[in-house]
Design a protein around this motif. Structure first.
Motif, mmCIF file in Angstrom:
data_model
loop_
_atom_site.group_PDB
_atom_site.id
_atom_site.type_symbol
_atom_site.label_atom_id
_atom_site.label_comp_id
_atom_site.label_asym_id
_atom_site.label_seq_id
_atom_site.Cartn_x
_atom_site.Cartn_y
_atom_site.Cartn_z
ATOM 1 N N SER A 1 0.779 -1.234 0.000
ATOM 2 C CA SER A 1 0.000 0.000 0.000
ATOM 3 C C SER A 1 0.813 1.289 0.000
ATOM 4 N N GLN A 2 2.063 1.240 0.418
ATOM 5 C CA GLN A 2 2.834 2.476 0.535
ATOM 6 C C GLN A 2 3.551 2.819 -0.774
ATOM 7 N N PRO A 3 3.804 4.114 -1.016
ATOM 8 C CA PRO A 3 4.568 4.492 -2.211
ATOM 9 C C PRO A 3 5.960 3.866 -2.147
ATOM 10 N N ALA A 4 6.351 3.192 -3.203
ATOM 11 C CA ALA A 4 7.620 2.466 -3.201
ATOM 12 C C ALA A 4 8.809 3.406 -3.338
ATOM 13 N N SER A 5 9.854 3.048 -2.645
ATOM 14 C CA SER A 5 11.135 3.734 -2.741
ATOM 15 C C SER A 5 12.192 2.638 -2.810
ATOM 16 N N PRO A 6 13.046 2.621 -3.836
ATOM 17 C CA PRO A 6 13.926 1.465 -4.032
ATOM 18 C C PRO A 6 15.008 1.320 -2.963
ATOM 19 N N PHE A 7 15.189 0.081 -2.517
ATOM 20 C CA PHE A 7 16.212 -0.261 -1.531
ATOM 21 C C PHE A 7 17.350 -1.042 -2.193
ATOM 22 N N ASP A 8 18.559 -0.841 -1.662
ATOM 23 C CA ASP A 8 19.738 -1.550 -2.171
ATOM 24 C C ASP A 8 19.893 -2.928 -1.540
ATOM 25 N N LEU A 9 19.423 -3.054 -0.303
ATOM 26 C CA LEU A 9 19.616 -4.276 0.465
ATOM 27 C C LEU A 9 18.358 -4.540 1.290
ATOM 28 N N VAL A 10 17.816 -5.761 1.181
ATOM 29 C CA VAL A 10 16.590 -6.109 1.896
ATOM 30 C C VAL A 10 16.804 -7.399 2.672
ATOM 31 N N PHE A 11 16.358 -7.399 3.933
ATOM 32 C CA PHE A 11 16.389 -8.596 4.770
ATOM 33 C C PHE A 11 14.965 -9.122 4.935
ATOM 34 N N LEU A 12 14.776 -10.418 4.671
ATOM 35 C CA LEU A 12 13.462 -11.056 4.807
ATOM 36 C C LEU A 12 13.592 -12.288 5.696
ATOM 37 N N ASP A 13 13.184 -12.151 6.936
ATOM 38 C CA ASP A 13 13.213 -13.258 7.903
ATOM 39 C C ASP A 13 11.839 -13.336 8.556
ATOM 40 N N PRO A 14 10.813 -13.755 7.776
ATOM 41 C CA PRO A 14 9.454 -13.745 8.317
ATOM 42 C C PRO A 14 9.190 -14.923 9.240
ATOM 43 N N PRO A 15 8.137 -14.842 10.061
ATOM 44 C CA PRO A 15 7.712 -16.024 10.824
ATOM 45 C C PRO A 15 7.451 -17.187 9.873
ATOM 46 N N PHE A 16 7.900 -18.362 10.258
ATOM 47 C CA PHE A 16 7.738 -19.524 9.395
ATOM 48 C C PHE A 16 6.301 -20.041 9.411
ATOM 49 N N SER A 17 5.997 -20.895 8.445
ATOM 50 C CA SER A 17 4.712 -21.604 8.352
ATOM 51 C C SER A 17 3.524 -20.664 8.161
ATOM 52 N N GLN A 18 3.784 -19.464 7.636
ATOM 53 C CA GLN A 18 2.690 -18.518 7.407
ATOM 54 C C GLN A 18 2.612 -18.035 5.961
ATOM 55 N N ASN A 19 3.442 -18.620 5.093
ATOM 56 C CA ASN A 19 3.413 -18.270 3.671
ATOM 57 C C ASN A 19 3.605 -16.761 3.456
ATOM 58 N N LEU A 20 4.620 -16.214 4.092
ATOM 59 C CA LEU A 20 4.876 -14.777 3.981
ATOM 60 C C LEU A 20 6.043 -14.443 3.057
ATOM 61 N N LEU A 21 6.996 -15.368 2.911
ATOM 62 C CA LEU A 21 8.231 -15.033 2.208
ATOM 63 C C LEU A 21 7.993 -14.737 0.728
ATOM 64 N N LEU A 22 7.367 -15.640 0.007
ATOM 65 C CA LEU A 22 7.194 -15.431 -1.434
ATOM 66 C C LEU A 22 6.304 -14.223 -1.745
ATOM 67 N N PRO A 23 5.170 -14.034 -1.031
ATOM 68 C CA PRO A 23 4.399 -12.804 -1.283
ATOM 69 C C PRO A 23 5.226 -11.530 -1.068
ATOM 70 N N ALA A 24 6.072 -11.530 -0.042
ATOM 71 C CA ALA A 24 6.914 -10.355 0.196
ATOM 72 C C ALA A 24 7.886 -10.149 -0.961
ATOM 73 N N CYS A 25 8.500 -11.236 -1.433
ATOM 74 C CA CYS A 25 9.445 -11.129 -2.553
ATOM 75 C C CYS A 25 8.750 -10.616 -3.811
ATOM 76 N N ASN A 26 7.576 -11.139 -4.084
ATOM 77 C CA ASN A 26 6.849 -10.697 -5.280
ATOM 78 C C ASN A 26 6.453 -9.228 -5.189
ATOM 79 N N LEU A 27 6.040 -8.792 -4.005
ATOM 80 C CA LEU A 27 5.701 -7.374 -3.843
ATOM 81 C C LEU A 27 6.924 -6.480 -4.018
#
Length: 198
Positions: A121-147
């Motif tokens: 929902s927020q206006p995007a601003s490009p990042f150089d480095l992103v950390f993704l360590d979501p809670p497991f077993s909730q199907n959060l990682l791939l949706p975050a990557c796609n977004l």
């Protein structure tokens, strides 16, 4: 509000984290304990930041599921130009705010938010480095990557770090992300991806 799965693999987490390198090296901080919180272990964090050594200085960093804040604080300690941390847990966000105040750090920003909702929902601003360590077993990682990819959150050659309970090769990441490095410790897979412009 999403609740982390109690069945999620556990690694590290005694309520205290230590910054490994940079200007705040060896500083230690407490963090609130919560079900499913998996702070990246010191040795994995050290390996990750060795991989990232040429790219952290001056980088614009996003930690989308900040938790204890170990990766967020480590990046700032090592010279990131700015960093944004997102987390749903109000205690985790309050704790990190206290750490930034203690360190007199003014280039770290904290927002209490659901990462998927924020990236959607927020206006995007490009990042150089992103950390993704979501809670497991909730199907959060791939949706975050796609977004990140679809909404314009990534610089042309951004680096993305992921933690997952499944092997990196099975995650179905965006086609223009190249798996650069991977490691497994216990039940957790750690991977570093480099994006190329689609």
């Amino acid at each position: 509000m999403r609740k982390p799965s109690k069945a999620a693999p556990s690694h590290g987490g005694d309520g205290r984290l230590r910054i490994i390198g940079g200007q705040w090296r060896s500083r230690q901080f407490d963090f609130p304990m919560a079900a499913g919180l998996r702070p990246t272990p010191n040795r994995v964090r050290e390996t990750l930041f060795n991989w990232l050594a040429p790219y952290v200085e001056g980088a614009k960093v996003l930690d989308a599921f900040a938790g204890s804040g170990a990766l967020f604080l480590e990046a700032l300690s090592r010279g990131a130009g700015s960093a944004l941390a997102l987390d749903l847990n109000p205690a985790a966000v309050a704790s990190l705010r206290g750490h930034l105040a203690t360190l007199r750090c003014d280039n770290g920003q904290l927002i209490q938010s659901d990462a998927i909702a924020y990236l959607s929902s927020q206006p995007a601003s490009p990042f150089d480095l992103v950390f993704l360590d979501p809670p497991f077993s909730q199907n959060l990682l791939l949706p975050a990557c796609n977004l990140l990819e679809e909404k314009g959150w990534l610089a042309a050659d951004a680096w993305v770090y992921t933690e997952s309970e499944n092997p990196p090769s099975s995650l179905g990441m965006p086609g223009n992300w190249r798996l650069h490095r991977e490691q497994k410790a216990g039940q957790v897979y750690y991977a570093l991806w480099q994006r190329s412009a689609a």
